[in-house]
Design an enzyme around this catalytic site. Sequence first.
Site, PDB file in Angstrom:
ATOM      1  N   ARG A   1       5.380 -12.803   9.339  1.00  0.00           N
ATOM      2  CA  ARG A   1       6.462 -11.627   8.741  1.00  0.00           C
ATOM      3  C   ARG A   1       7.554 -11.002  10.156  1.00  0.00           C
ATOM      4  O   ARG A   1       7.822 -12.801  10.541  1.00  0.00           O
ATOM      5  CB  ARG A   1       5.382 -10.755   9.050  1.00  0.00           C
ATOM      6  CG  ARG A   1       4.504 -10.609  10.791  1.00  0.00           C
ATOM      7  CD  ARG A   1       4.466  -9.435  11.429  1.00  0.00           C
ATOM      8  NE  ARG A   1       4.578  -7.819  10.834  1.00  0.00           N
ATOM      9  CZ  ARG A   1       3.508  -7.304  11.314  1.00  0.00           C
ATOM     10  NH1 ARG A   1       2.534  -6.870  11.280  1.00  0.00           N
ATOM     11  NH2 ARG A   1       4.039  -5.430  10.873  1.00  0.00           N
TER      12      ARG A   1
ATOM     13  N   LYS B   1       3.885   0.680   9.756  1.00  0.00           N
ATOM     14  CA  LYS B   1       3.903   1.846   8.887  1.00  0.00           C
ATOM     15  C   LYS B   1       2.526   2.988   9.601  1.00  0.00           C
ATOM     16  O   LYS B   1       3.614   4.510  10.069  1.00  0.00           O
ATOM     17  CB  LYS B   1       3.436   2.128   7.415  1.00  0.00           C
ATOM     18  CG  LYS B   1       4.368   1.070   6.484  1.00  0.00           C
ATOM     19  CD  LYS B   1       4.260   1.742   5.112  1.00  0.00           C
ATOM     20  CE  LYS B   1       2.922   0.290   4.592  1.00  0.00           C
ATOM     21  NZ  LYS B   1       2.763   0.499   3.404  1.00  0.00           N
TER      22      LYS B   1
ATOM     23  N   GLU C   1       0.658  -1.529  -0.063  1.00  0.00           N
ATOM     24  CA  GLU C   1       0.060   0.296  -0.270  1.00  0.00           C
ATOM     25  C   GLU C   1       1.144   1.118  -0.677  1.00  0.00           C
ATOM     26  O   GLU C   1       1.594   1.522   0.606  1.00  0.00           O
ATOM     27  CB  GLU C   1      -0.364   0.320   1.175  1.00  0.00           C
ATOM     28  CG  GLU C   1      -1.970  -1.588   1.346  1.00  0.00           C
ATOM     29  CD  GLU C   1      -2.486  -0.938   1.965  1.00  0.00           C
ATOM     30  OE1 GLU C   1      -3.597  -0.250   2.371  1.00  0.00           O
ATOM     31  OE2 GLU C   1      -2.227  -1.479   3.246  1.00  0.00           O
TER      32      GLU C   1
END
Length: 559
Positions: free
Chosen positions: A273, A283, A39
Amino acid sequence: MRNEIDLESSNFLDTIIKKDLSEGGKYYGKKIVTRFPPEPNGFLHIGHAKAICINFLIAEKFGGLCNLRMDDTNPEKEETLFIESIEKDVKWLGFDWRDELYYASDYFSEMFEIALNLINKGLAYVCELTAEQTKEYRGDLKNPAISPFRDRPIDESFEIFNEMRDGKYPNGKFTLRAKIDLNSGNFNMRDPIIYRILHAEHHRTGKKWPIYPTYDFAHPIEDMLEGITHSLCSLEFEDHRPLYNWVVENAKIDKDKGLHEILSRPDQIEFARLNMDYTVMSKRKLKKLVEEKVVDGWDDPRMPTLSGLRRRGYTPEAIRNFCSKIGISKAVGVIETSFLEVCIKNDLNKRATRVMVVIDPLELVIENYPESREEEFEICNNPTSDNKKFHKAVFTKKIFIERTDFEIIPKKDFYRLSLDSIVRLKSAYCVKCTGFEKNKKGEIVRVFCIYYPETLGGKNLINIKVKGTIHWVSSKYFTNINVNIYDKLFLSPRPESDGNFMDKVNPDSLKFYDNCKAELFLKDAVDMKHFQFMRVGYFVFDKFKSSNDKMMFNQTIKL
Protein backbone atom coordinates in the site's frame (compact mmCIF):
# COMPACT_ATOMS: atom_id res chain seq x y z
CA MET A 1 -4.48 12.08 -21.89
CA ARG A 2 -3.63 9.26 -19.53
CA ASN A 3 -0.25 8.89 -17.82
CA GLU A 4 -0.25 5.15 -17.35
CA ILE A 5 1.53 3.12 -14.71
CA ASP A 6 4.53 1.55 -16.41
CA LEU A 7 3.17 -1.94 -16.84
CA GLU A 8 5.73 -2.73 -19.53
CA SER A 9 8.36 -2.94 -16.83
CA SER A 10 9.05 -6.09 -14.89
CA ASN A 11 6.63 -5.86 -11.98
CA PHE A 12 5.33 -9.01 -10.33
CA LEU A 13 1.64 -8.39 -11.13
CA ASP A 14 2.46 -8.03 -14.79
CA THR A 15 4.39 -11.31 -14.72
CA ILE A 16 1.55 -13.22 -13.02
CA ILE A 17 -1.14 -11.99 -15.39
CA LYS A 18 0.95 -12.62 -18.50
CA LYS A 19 1.45 -16.20 -17.35
CA ASP A 20 -2.28 -16.64 -16.64
CA LEU A 21 -3.17 -15.35 -20.12
CA SER A 22 -0.52 -17.31 -22.00
CA GLU A 23 -1.18 -20.67 -23.65
CA GLY A 24 -1.74 -23.23 -20.92
CA GLY A 25 -2.54 -20.53 -18.37
CA LYS A 26 -5.72 -20.61 -16.31
CA TYR A 27 -7.23 -17.69 -18.26
CA TYR A 28 -5.89 -18.46 -21.73
CA GLY A 29 -8.31 -17.14 -24.34
CA LYS A 30 -10.34 -15.24 -21.74
CA LYS A 31 -10.54 -11.70 -20.47
CA ILE A 32 -9.19 -10.77 -17.07
CA VAL A 33 -11.52 -8.93 -14.71
CA THR A 34 -10.28 -6.81 -11.81
CA ARG A 35 -12.17 -4.63 -9.36
CA PHE A 36 -11.77 -1.62 -7.13
CA PRO A 37 -13.94 -2.29 -4.05
CA PRO A 38 -13.93 0.65 -1.59
CA GLU A 39 -16.04 0.69 1.55
CA PRO A 40 -18.37 3.74 1.34
CA ASN A 41 -17.49 4.89 4.87
CA GLY A 42 -15.36 7.90 3.96
CA PHE A 43 -13.73 9.78 1.11
CA LEU A 44 -11.00 8.23 -1.04
CA HIS A 45 -7.42 9.38 -0.39
CA ILE A 46 -4.12 9.36 -2.26
CA GLY A 47 -3.51 5.75 -1.16
CA HIS A 48 -6.68 4.68 -2.93
CA ALA A 49 -5.43 6.45 -6.07
CA LYS A 50 -2.62 3.90 -6.31
CA ALA A 51 -5.10 0.99 -6.04
CA ILE A 52 -7.42 2.62 -8.59
CA CYS A 53 -4.61 3.08 -11.10
CA ILE A 54 -3.34 -0.47 -10.63
CA ASN A 55 -6.73 -2.15 -11.04
CA PHE A 56 -8.06 -0.07 -13.92
CA LEU A 57 -4.82 0.22 -15.89
CA ILE A 58 -3.90 -3.46 -15.59
CA ALA A 59 -7.35 -4.42 -16.87
CA GLU A 60 -7.01 -1.88 -19.67
CA LYS A 61 -3.55 -3.01 -20.67
CA PHE A 62 -4.49 -6.68 -20.95
CA GLY A 63 -7.78 -6.02 -22.74
CA GLY A 64 -9.87 -6.85 -19.67
CA LEU A 65 -12.48 -5.15 -17.53
CA CYS A 66 -12.53 -3.48 -14.14
CA ASN A 67 -15.53 -3.25 -11.82
CA LEU A 68 -16.22 -0.47 -9.37
CA ARG A 69 -17.91 -2.05 -6.37
CA MET A 70 -19.09 -0.56 -3.11
CA ASP A 71 -18.36 -2.97 -0.25
CA ASP A 72 -21.41 -1.86 1.71
CA THR A 73 -21.65 -4.54 4.41
CA ASN A 74 -21.56 -2.16 7.41
CA PRO A 75 -24.65 0.07 7.34
CA GLU A 76 -23.72 1.90 10.54
CA LYS A 77 -20.78 3.66 8.85
CA GLU A 78 -21.92 3.99 5.23
CA GLU A 79 -23.58 6.96 3.53
CA THR A 80 -24.81 7.85 0.06
CA LEU A 81 -22.57 10.93 0.29
CA PHE A 82 -19.51 8.68 0.35
CA ILE A 83 -20.73 6.65 -2.62
CA GLU A 84 -21.22 9.79 -4.68
CA SER A 85 -17.78 11.10 -3.75
CA ILE A 86 -16.15 7.77 -4.69
CA GLU A 87 -17.79 7.77 -8.12
CA LYS A 88 -16.72 11.37 -8.69
CA ASP A 89 -13.11 10.69 -7.65
CA VAL A 90 -12.71 7.63 -9.88
CA LYS A 91 -14.08 9.52 -12.89
CA TRP A 92 -11.92 12.55 -12.05
CA LEU A 93 -8.82 10.34 -12.19
CA GLY A 94 -9.88 9.41 -15.72
CA PHE A 95 -11.42 5.95 -15.29
CA ASP A 96 -14.78 4.39 -16.01
CA TRP A 97 -16.10 1.06 -14.85
CA ARG A 98 -17.60 -1.98 -16.49
CA ASP A 99 -21.32 -1.96 -17.32
CA GLU A 100 -22.68 -0.64 -14.03
CA LEU A 101 -21.81 0.23 -10.46
CA TYR A 102 -21.72 -2.90 -8.30
CA TYR A 103 -22.62 -3.26 -4.62
CA ALA A 104 -21.92 -5.97 -2.06
CA SER A 105 -25.57 -5.54 -1.06
CA ASP A 106 -26.53 -6.83 -4.53
CA TYR A 107 -25.53 -10.28 -3.27
CA PHE A 108 -26.97 -10.38 0.27
CA SER A 109 -29.46 -13.11 -0.72
CA GLU A 110 -26.75 -15.25 -2.32
CA MET A 111 -24.47 -14.78 0.68
CA PHE A 112 -27.24 -15.89 3.01
CA GLU A 113 -27.87 -19.03 0.94
CA ILE A 114 -24.15 -19.81 0.87
CA ALA A 115 -24.02 -19.47 4.67
CA LEU A 116 -26.94 -21.92 5.00
CA ASN A 117 -25.11 -24.36 2.73
CA LEU A 118 -21.99 -24.09 4.90
CA ILE A 119 -24.08 -24.92 7.97
CA ASN A 120 -25.63 -27.93 6.21
CA LYS A 121 -22.15 -29.16 5.26
CA GLY A 122 -20.92 -28.81 8.84
CA LEU A 123 -18.63 -25.93 7.90
CA ALA A 124 -20.35 -23.20 9.94
CA TYR A 125 -22.12 -22.99 13.29
CA VAL A 126 -24.02 -20.50 15.43
CA CYS A 127 -21.98 -19.24 18.37
CA GLU A 128 -23.24 -17.49 21.52
CA LEU A 129 -19.97 -16.03 22.73
CA THR A 130 -20.01 -12.27 23.20
CA ALA A 131 -17.43 -10.11 21.45
CA GLU A 132 -15.45 -9.90 24.69
CA GLN A 133 -15.60 -13.67 25.23
CA THR A 134 -14.60 -14.37 21.63
CA LYS A 135 -11.52 -12.21 22.12
CA GLU A 136 -10.80 -13.82 25.51
CA TYR A 137 -11.05 -17.36 24.09
CA ARG A 138 -9.00 -16.57 20.98
CA GLY A 139 -5.92 -18.26 22.40
CA ASP A 140 -2.31 -17.54 21.48
CA LEU A 141 0.48 -19.17 19.50
CA LYS A 142 0.80 -21.93 22.12
CA ASN A 143 -2.88 -22.39 22.91
CA PRO A 144 -5.80 -22.94 20.52
CA ALA A 145 -8.96 -20.85 20.47
CA ILE A 146 -12.04 -22.13 22.28
CA SER A 147 -15.69 -22.19 21.30
CA PRO A 148 -18.07 -24.26 23.47
CA PHE A 149 -20.66 -24.03 20.66
CA ARG A 150 -18.50 -25.56 17.94
CA ASP A 151 -20.30 -28.88 18.12
CA ARG A 152 -23.80 -27.40 18.09
CA PRO A 153 -26.02 -29.72 16.00
CA ILE A 154 -26.37 -28.70 12.35
CA ASP A 155 -30.17 -28.54 12.54
CA GLU A 156 -30.02 -26.27 15.58
CA SER A 157 -27.54 -23.88 13.93
CA PHE A 158 -29.65 -23.92 10.76
CA GLU A 159 -32.82 -23.02 12.71
CA ILE A 160 -31.20 -20.27 14.79
CA PHE A 161 -29.53 -18.71 11.75
CA ASN A 162 -32.89 -18.48 9.98
CA GLU A 163 -34.36 -16.90 13.10
CA MET A 164 -31.47 -14.42 13.09
CA ARG A 165 -32.45 -13.61 9.53
CA ASP A 166 -36.03 -13.04 10.64
CA GLY A 167 -34.89 -10.48 13.21
CA LYS A 168 -35.84 -12.54 16.26
CA TYR A 169 -32.71 -11.74 18.29
CA PRO A 170 -31.01 -8.55 19.50
CA ASN A 171 -27.59 -7.33 18.44
CA GLY A 172 -24.76 -9.45 19.82
CA LYS A 173 -26.93 -12.42 20.83
CA PHE A 174 -25.50 -14.79 18.18
CA THR A 175 -22.88 -14.89 15.46
CA LEU A 176 -22.28 -17.35 12.67
CA ARG A 177 -18.72 -18.67 12.57
CA ALA A 178 -16.90 -20.65 9.91
CA LYS A 179 -15.72 -24.03 11.20
CA ILE A 180 -12.09 -24.14 10.11
CA ASP A 181 -9.25 -24.63 12.63
CA LEU A 182 -9.15 -23.36 16.21
CA ASN A 183 -5.46 -24.28 16.41
CA SER A 184 -4.33 -22.44 13.27
CA GLY A 185 -1.21 -20.32 13.48
CA ASN A 186 -3.09 -17.79 11.36
CA PHE A 187 -5.63 -16.28 13.75
CA ASN A 188 -7.87 -15.31 10.84
CA MET A 189 -8.55 -19.03 10.39
CA ARG A 190 -9.57 -19.71 14.02
CA ASP A 191 -13.27 -20.10 13.23
CA PRO A 192 -13.79 -16.51 12.09
CA ILE A 193 -17.15 -14.77 12.39
CA ILE A 194 -18.86 -14.60 9.00
CA TYR A 195 -22.25 -13.15 10.05
CA ARG A 196 -23.39 -10.89 12.88
CA ILE A 197 -26.72 -9.50 14.02
CA LEU A 198 -27.05 -5.80 13.29
CA HIS A 199 -30.40 -4.05 13.43
CA ALA A 200 -29.43 -1.02 11.34
CA GLU A 201 -31.01 0.58 8.30
CA HIS A 202 -28.99 0.03 5.14
CA HIS A 203 -28.68 2.83 2.57
CA ARG A 204 -29.93 0.50 -0.20
CA THR A 205 -31.80 -2.40 1.41
CA GLY A 206 -33.42 -0.43 4.22
CA LYS A 207 -34.48 -2.66 7.14
CA LYS A 208 -34.74 -5.83 5.05
CA TRP A 209 -31.69 -7.42 6.65
CA PRO A 210 -31.07 -7.62 10.43
CA ILE A 211 -27.91 -9.65 9.80
CA TYR A 212 -24.87 -8.70 7.75
CA PRO A 213 -21.88 -10.66 6.45
CA THR A 214 -18.36 -9.74 7.51
CA TYR A 215 -15.93 -8.37 4.95
CA ASP A 216 -13.79 -11.52 4.90
CA PHE A 217 -16.82 -13.63 4.02
CA ALA A 218 -18.52 -11.24 1.63
CA HIS A 219 -15.55 -10.13 -0.42
CA PRO A 220 -14.54 -13.46 -2.04
CA ILE A 221 -18.19 -14.21 -2.82
CA GLU A 222 -18.60 -10.84 -4.53
CA ASP A 223 -15.46 -11.55 -6.58
CA MET A 224 -16.74 -14.98 -7.58
CA LEU A 225 -20.18 -13.77 -8.60
CA GLU A 226 -18.75 -10.96 -10.71
CA GLY A 227 -16.27 -13.23 -12.46
CA ILE A 228 -13.23 -11.48 -11.02
CA THR A 229 -10.04 -13.20 -12.09
CA HIS A 230 -7.44 -11.25 -10.12
CA SER A 231 -8.42 -9.77 -6.77
CA LEU A 232 -5.65 -7.20 -6.35
CA CYS A 233 -5.43 -5.71 -2.87
CA SER A 234 -2.97 -4.13 -0.46
CA LEU A 235 -0.50 -6.12 1.60
CA GLU A 236 -2.51 -5.77 4.81
CA PHE A 237 -4.82 -8.50 3.47
CA GLU A 238 -2.03 -11.05 2.95
CA ASP A 239 -2.82 -12.86 6.21
CA HIS A 240 -6.48 -12.95 5.16
CA ARG A 241 -5.71 -14.78 1.91
CA PRO A 242 -6.09 -18.32 3.39
CA LEU A 243 -9.58 -17.37 4.57
CA TYR A 244 -10.34 -15.84 1.15
CA ASN A 245 -9.29 -19.11 -0.49
CA TRP A 246 -11.29 -21.16 2.04
CA VAL A 247 -14.46 -19.27 1.17
CA VAL A 248 -13.77 -19.65 -2.57
CA GLU A 249 -13.26 -23.42 -2.15
CA ASN A 250 -16.34 -24.00 -0.01
CA ALA A 251 -18.92 -21.49 -1.25
CA LYS A 252 -20.80 -23.73 -3.65
CA ILE A 253 -24.11 -22.40 -4.97
CA ASP A 254 -26.79 -24.95 -5.84
CA LYS A 255 -28.09 -24.47 -9.36
CA ASP A 256 -31.51 -25.93 -8.50
CA LYS A 257 -32.16 -23.04 -6.11
CA GLY A 258 -32.12 -20.59 -8.99
CA LEU A 259 -29.07 -18.70 -7.77
CA HIS A 260 -26.13 -17.41 -9.78
CA GLU A 261 -23.68 -20.06 -10.86
CA ILE A 262 -20.16 -19.30 -9.72
CA LEU A 263 -18.07 -18.86 -12.85
CA SER A 264 -14.66 -17.93 -11.53
CA ARG A 265 -12.13 -18.92 -8.95
CA PRO A 266 -10.36 -15.62 -8.31
CA ASP A 267 -6.86 -15.31 -6.96
CA GLN A 268 -6.07 -12.73 -4.29
CA ILE A 269 -2.73 -11.03 -4.96
CA GLU A 270 -1.29 -8.37 -2.66
CA PHE A 271 0.86 -5.33 -3.35
CA ALA A 272 2.39 -2.78 -0.98
CA ARG A 273 0.00 0.00 0.00
CA LEU A 274 1.00 3.63 -0.29
CA ASN A 275 2.43 5.23 2.84
CA MET A 276 3.52 8.88 2.87
CA ASP A 277 5.32 11.00 5.44
CA TYR A 278 3.49 13.80 7.28
CA THR A 279 0.22 12.03 6.41
CA VAL A 280 -2.31 9.60 7.87
CA MET A 281 -3.91 7.07 5.53
CA SER A 282 -6.61 5.65 7.79
CA LYS A 283 -10.18 6.68 6.97
CA ARG A 284 -10.99 6.31 10.65
CA LYS A 285 -8.31 8.85 11.55
CA LEU A 286 -9.22 11.16 8.71
CA LYS A 287 -12.81 11.02 9.94
CA LYS A 288 -11.62 12.07 13.40
CA LEU A 289 -9.89 15.11 11.90
CA VAL A 290 -13.20 16.05 10.29
CA GLU A 291 -15.39 15.35 13.32
CA GLU A 292 -13.14 17.27 15.71
CA LYS A 293 -13.00 20.17 13.21
CA VAL A 294 -9.23 20.11 12.87
CA VAL A 295 -10.02 20.52 9.17
CA ASP A 296 -12.99 21.96 7.33
CA GLY A 297 -14.49 18.73 6.00
CA TRP A 298 -13.28 15.76 3.98
CA ASP A 299 -12.41 18.03 1.04
CA ASP A 300 -10.27 20.44 3.05
CA PRO A 301 -7.22 21.16 0.85
CA ARG A 302 -4.92 20.03 3.68
CA MET A 303 -6.41 16.53 3.60
CA PRO A 304 -4.83 13.70 1.55
CA THR A 305 -8.27 12.87 0.16
CA LEU A 306 -8.68 13.09 -3.59
CA SER A 307 -11.40 15.71 -3.15
CA GLY A 308 -9.05 17.70 -0.90
CA LEU A 309 -6.19 17.43 -3.36
CA ARG A 310 -8.55 18.48 -6.16
CA ARG A 311 -9.57 21.62 -4.24
CA ARG A 312 -5.92 22.33 -3.60
CA GLY A 313 -5.21 22.30 -7.31
CA TYR A 314 -3.71 18.85 -7.85
CA THR A 315 -4.47 17.46 -11.28
CA PRO A 316 -5.41 13.86 -12.15
CA GLU A 317 -2.46 13.78 -14.54
CA ALA A 318 -0.03 14.62 -11.73
CA ILE A 319 -1.50 11.99 -9.41
CA ARG A 320 -1.42 9.29 -12.10
CA ASN A 321 2.16 10.24 -12.90
CA PHE A 322 3.00 9.97 -9.20
CA CYS A 323 1.42 6.49 -9.03
CA SER A 324 3.43 5.50 -12.08
CA LYS A 325 6.73 6.65 -10.63
CA ILE A 326 6.34 4.91 -7.25
CA GLY A 327 5.72 1.63 -9.06
CA ILE A 328 4.21 -1.69 -7.98
CA SER A 329 5.95 -4.00 -5.51
CA LYS A 330 5.56 -5.95 -2.30
CA ALA A 331 8.19 -3.87 -0.52
CA VAL A 332 6.70 -1.75 2.26
CA GLY A 333 8.10 1.76 2.54
CA VAL A 334 7.26 5.40 3.09
CA ILE A 335 7.15 7.82 0.16
CA GLU A 336 8.24 11.38 0.79
CA THR A 337 5.52 13.98 0.25
CA SER A 338 8.06 16.01 -1.70
CA PHE A 339 7.92 13.34 -4.43
CA LEU A 340 4.23 14.05 -5.00
CA GLU A 341 5.01 17.77 -4.91
CA VAL A 342 7.57 17.36 -7.69
CA CYS A 343 4.91 15.66 -9.85
CA ILE A 344 2.41 18.48 -9.41
CA LYS A 345 5.07 21.17 -9.95
CA ASN A 346 6.12 19.57 -13.23
CA ASP A 347 2.50 19.38 -14.36
CA LEU A 348 1.49 22.90 -13.33
CA ASN A 349 4.62 24.42 -14.81
CA LYS A 350 3.24 23.47 -18.21
CA ARG A 351 -0.37 24.55 -17.66
CA ALA A 352 -0.44 27.36 -15.06
CA THR A 353 -1.04 30.97 -16.12
CA ARG A 354 1.52 33.44 -14.71
CA VAL A 355 0.14 36.46 -12.90
CA MET A 356 1.46 38.98 -10.36
CA VAL A 357 -0.19 38.85 -6.94
CA VAL A 358 0.99 40.57 -3.76
CA ILE A 359 0.00 38.51 -0.72
CA ASP A 360 1.00 40.96 2.04
CA PRO A 361 1.00 44.39 0.36
CA LEU A 362 3.35 47.29 1.10
CA GLU A 363 2.89 50.51 -0.87
CA LEU A 364 5.82 51.71 -2.98
CA VAL A 365 5.82 55.28 -4.30
CA ILE A 366 8.05 56.14 -7.30
CA GLU A 367 8.88 59.75 -6.58
CA ASN A 368 10.16 60.77 -10.02
CA TYR A 369 7.43 58.96 -11.98
CA PRO A 370 4.70 61.37 -13.18
CA GLU A 371 1.38 61.11 -11.33
CA SER A 372 -0.62 61.24 -14.54
CA ARG A 373 1.49 58.73 -16.42
CA GLU A 374 0.34 55.13 -16.98
CA GLU A 375 2.05 52.41 -19.01
CA GLU A 376 1.05 48.92 -20.07
CA PHE A 377 3.63 46.16 -19.96
CA GLU A 378 3.21 42.70 -21.45
CA ILE A 379 3.33 39.65 -19.14
CA CYS A 380 3.76 36.23 -20.71
CA ASN A 381 0.97 33.90 -19.61
CA ASN A 382 3.22 30.86 -19.72
CA PRO A 383 6.81 31.00 -21.02
CA THR A 384 6.93 27.19 -21.39
CA SER A 385 4.09 27.16 -23.93
CA ASP A 386 4.83 26.76 -27.62
CA ASN A 387 1.92 29.09 -28.38
CA LYS A 388 2.83 32.00 -26.14
CA LYS A 389 0.12 34.43 -25.13
CA PHE A 390 0.42 37.67 -23.19
CA HIS A 391 -1.68 39.90 -20.98
CA LYS A 392 -1.10 43.53 -20.02
CA ALA A 393 -0.29 44.91 -16.57
CA VAL A 394 -0.72 48.65 -15.92
CA PHE A 395 2.23 50.46 -14.32
CA THR A 396 1.57 53.58 -12.18
CA LYS A 397 3.35 55.92 -9.80
CA LYS A 398 2.11 53.96 -6.78
CA ILE A 399 2.33 50.20 -6.70
CA PHE A 400 2.19 47.36 -4.17
CA ILE A 401 5.10 45.06 -3.43
CA GLU A 402 5.45 42.17 -0.99
CA ARG A 403 6.20 43.31 2.53
CA THR A 404 8.88 40.61 2.75
CA ASP A 405 10.60 42.09 -0.31
CA PHE A 406 11.80 45.09 1.71
CA GLU A 407 14.24 45.31 4.59
CA ILE A 408 15.81 48.48 6.01
CA ILE A 409 19.04 46.71 6.89
CA PRO A 410 19.20 43.59 4.76
CA LYS A 411 20.41 40.27 6.05
CA LYS A 412 23.15 38.40 4.25
CA ASP A 413 21.98 36.89 0.95
CA PHE A 414 18.94 39.21 0.81
CA TYR A 415 18.53 39.94 -2.89
CA ARG A 416 15.52 42.25 -2.80
CA LEU A 417 14.83 45.89 -1.97
CA SER A 418 16.59 47.71 0.87
CA LEU A 419 17.64 51.27 1.59
CA ASP A 420 19.85 52.62 -1.24
CA SER A 421 19.71 49.30 -3.13
CA ILE A 422 18.44 48.79 -6.68
CA VAL A 423 16.03 46.08 -7.88
CA ARG A 424 14.16 45.47 -11.10
CA LEU A 425 10.37 45.53 -11.10
CA LYS A 426 9.16 42.58 -13.16
CA SER A 427 8.74 43.53 -16.86
CA ALA A 428 9.22 47.22 -15.97
CA TYR A 429 12.00 49.48 -14.64
CA CYS A 430 14.82 49.35 -12.17
CA VAL A 431 14.16 51.36 -8.99
CA LYS A 432 16.33 52.54 -6.11
CA CYS A 433 15.02 52.85 -2.55
CA THR A 434 15.41 56.37 -1.19
CA GLY A 435 13.43 56.12 2.04
CA PHE A 436 10.50 54.71 3.95
CA GLU A 437 7.69 55.76 6.27
CA LYS A 438 6.51 54.22 9.55
CA ASN A 439 3.26 54.56 11.47
CA LYS A 440 2.92 55.27 15.19
CA LYS A 441 3.38 51.57 15.96
CA GLY A 442 6.74 51.58 14.23
CA GLU A 443 5.48 49.53 11.31
CA ILE A 444 6.68 50.31 7.80
CA VAL A 445 3.68 51.51 5.79
CA ARG A 446 5.31 53.03 2.70
CA VAL A 447 8.55 52.81 0.72
CA PHE A 448 9.91 55.53 -1.56
CA CYS A 449 11.97 54.96 -4.69
CA ILE A 450 13.20 56.59 -7.84
CA TYR A 451 13.11 54.84 -11.19
CA TYR A 452 15.57 54.78 -14.08
CA PRO A 453 13.75 55.32 -17.41
CA GLU A 454 16.63 53.87 -19.43
CA THR A 455 16.19 50.40 -17.85
CA LEU A 456 12.91 49.52 -19.55
CA GLY A 457 12.97 46.31 -21.57
CA GLY A 458 15.43 44.50 -19.36
CA LYS A 459 18.29 46.95 -19.78
CA ASN A 460 20.55 47.46 -16.76
CA LEU A 461 22.41 50.48 -15.52
CA ILE A 462 26.10 50.63 -16.43
CA ASN A 463 28.42 49.68 -13.56
CA ILE A 464 25.53 49.39 -11.07
CA LYS A 465 24.61 46.04 -9.57
CA VAL A 466 20.91 45.18 -9.49
CA LYS A 467 20.05 43.08 -6.43
CA GLY A 468 17.22 41.09 -8.01
CA THR A 469 13.76 41.18 -9.57
CA ILE A 470 10.54 41.55 -7.61
CA HIS A 471 6.88 41.52 -8.66
CA TRP A 472 4.35 44.29 -8.17
CA VAL A 473 0.73 45.32 -8.69
CA SER A 474 -0.56 48.80 -9.45
CA SER A 475 -2.29 50.42 -6.47
CA LYS A 476 -4.75 51.99 -8.92
CA TYR A 477 -5.57 48.96 -11.09
CA PHE A 478 -5.96 45.83 -8.95
CA THR A 479 -8.51 43.42 -7.56
CA ASN A 480 -8.68 42.25 -3.96
CA ILE A 481 -8.57 38.48 -3.45
CA ASN A 482 -8.46 36.03 -0.55
CA VAL A 483 -5.63 33.52 -0.37
CA ASN A 484 -5.09 30.35 1.65
CA ILE A 485 -1.45 29.38 2.25
CA TYR A 486 -0.92 25.78 3.38
CA ASP A 487 1.75 23.92 5.27
CA LYS A 488 1.93 20.24 6.24
CA LEU A 489 -1.03 19.10 8.35
CA PHE A 490 1.29 17.28 10.77
CA LEU A 491 4.53 18.36 12.41
CA SER A 492 5.90 14.81 12.54
CA PRO A 493 6.86 12.79 9.46
CA ARG A 494 5.40 9.73 11.25
CA PRO A 495 2.21 11.05 12.91
CA GLU A 496 0.79 7.54 13.42
CA SER A 497 3.76 6.33 15.49
CA ASP A 498 4.65 7.03 19.10
CA GLY A 499 1.49 8.34 20.68
CA ASN A 500 -1.70 10.05 19.59
CA PHE A 501 -1.54 11.36 16.02
CA MET A 502 -3.84 14.23 17.02
CA ASP A 503 -1.08 15.61 19.24
CA LYS A 504 1.08 16.12 16.16
CA VAL A 505 -1.31 18.32 14.20
CA ASN A 506 0.39 21.46 12.91
CA PRO A 507 -1.46 24.49 14.37
CA ASP A 508 -0.08 26.66 11.55
CA SER A 509 -1.08 24.41 8.65
CA LEU A 510 -3.34 27.16 7.27
CA LYS A 511 -2.71 30.88 6.97
CA PHE A 512 -5.48 33.06 5.55
CA TYR A 513 -4.84 36.39 3.81
CA ASP A 514 -7.80 38.61 2.96
CA ASN A 515 -6.12 41.76 1.62
CA CYS A 516 -4.14 40.41 -1.30
CA LYS A 517 -3.70 42.55 -4.39
CA ALA A 518 -3.83 40.95 -7.83
CA GLU A 519 -3.62 42.21 -11.39
CA LEU A 520 -7.03 43.03 -12.84
CA PHE A 521 -6.30 40.35 -15.44
CA LEU A 522 -6.89 37.66 -12.81
CA LYS A 523 -10.53 38.66 -12.37
CA ASP A 524 -11.35 37.72 -15.96
CA ALA A 525 -9.03 34.69 -16.09
CA VAL A 526 -10.53 32.41 -13.43
CA ASP A 527 -11.65 29.92 -16.08
CA MET A 528 -7.96 29.13 -16.58
CA LYS A 529 -8.21 27.67 -13.05
CA HIS A 530 -4.49 27.04 -12.36
CA PHE A 531 -2.14 29.96 -11.78
CA GLN A 532 1.43 30.65 -10.85
CA PHE A 533 1.56 33.67 -8.59
CA MET A 534 5.02 34.87 -9.59
CA ARG A 535 7.69 34.21 -6.98
CA VAL A 536 5.08 32.85 -4.56
CA GLY A 537 3.73 29.52 -5.77
CA TYR A 538 1.05 27.69 -7.71
CA PHE A 539 -2.58 28.45 -6.87
CA VAL A 540 -6.03 27.30 -7.88
CA PHE A 541 -9.31 29.20 -7.97
CA ASP A 542 -11.68 27.83 -5.31
CA LYS A 543 -15.19 28.30 -6.68
CA PHE A 544 -16.74 26.80 -3.55
CA LYS A 545 -15.32 29.48 -1.25
CA SER A 546 -15.47 32.44 -3.64
CA SER A 547 -18.18 35.08 -3.75
CA ASN A 548 -19.19 37.85 -6.13
CA ASP A 549 -17.34 40.28 -3.90
CA LYS A 550 -14.06 38.44 -3.53
CA MET A 551 -12.33 35.48 -5.14
CA MET A 552 -10.62 32.76 -3.11
CA PHE A 553 -7.41 31.05 -4.21
CA ASN A 554 -5.83 28.00 -2.59
CA GLN A 555 -2.09 27.46 -2.67
CA THR A 556 -1.25 24.20 -4.39
CA ILE A 557 2.49 24.24 -3.79
CA LYS A 558 5.27 26.73 -3.12
CA LEU A 559 7.79 27.57 -5.80
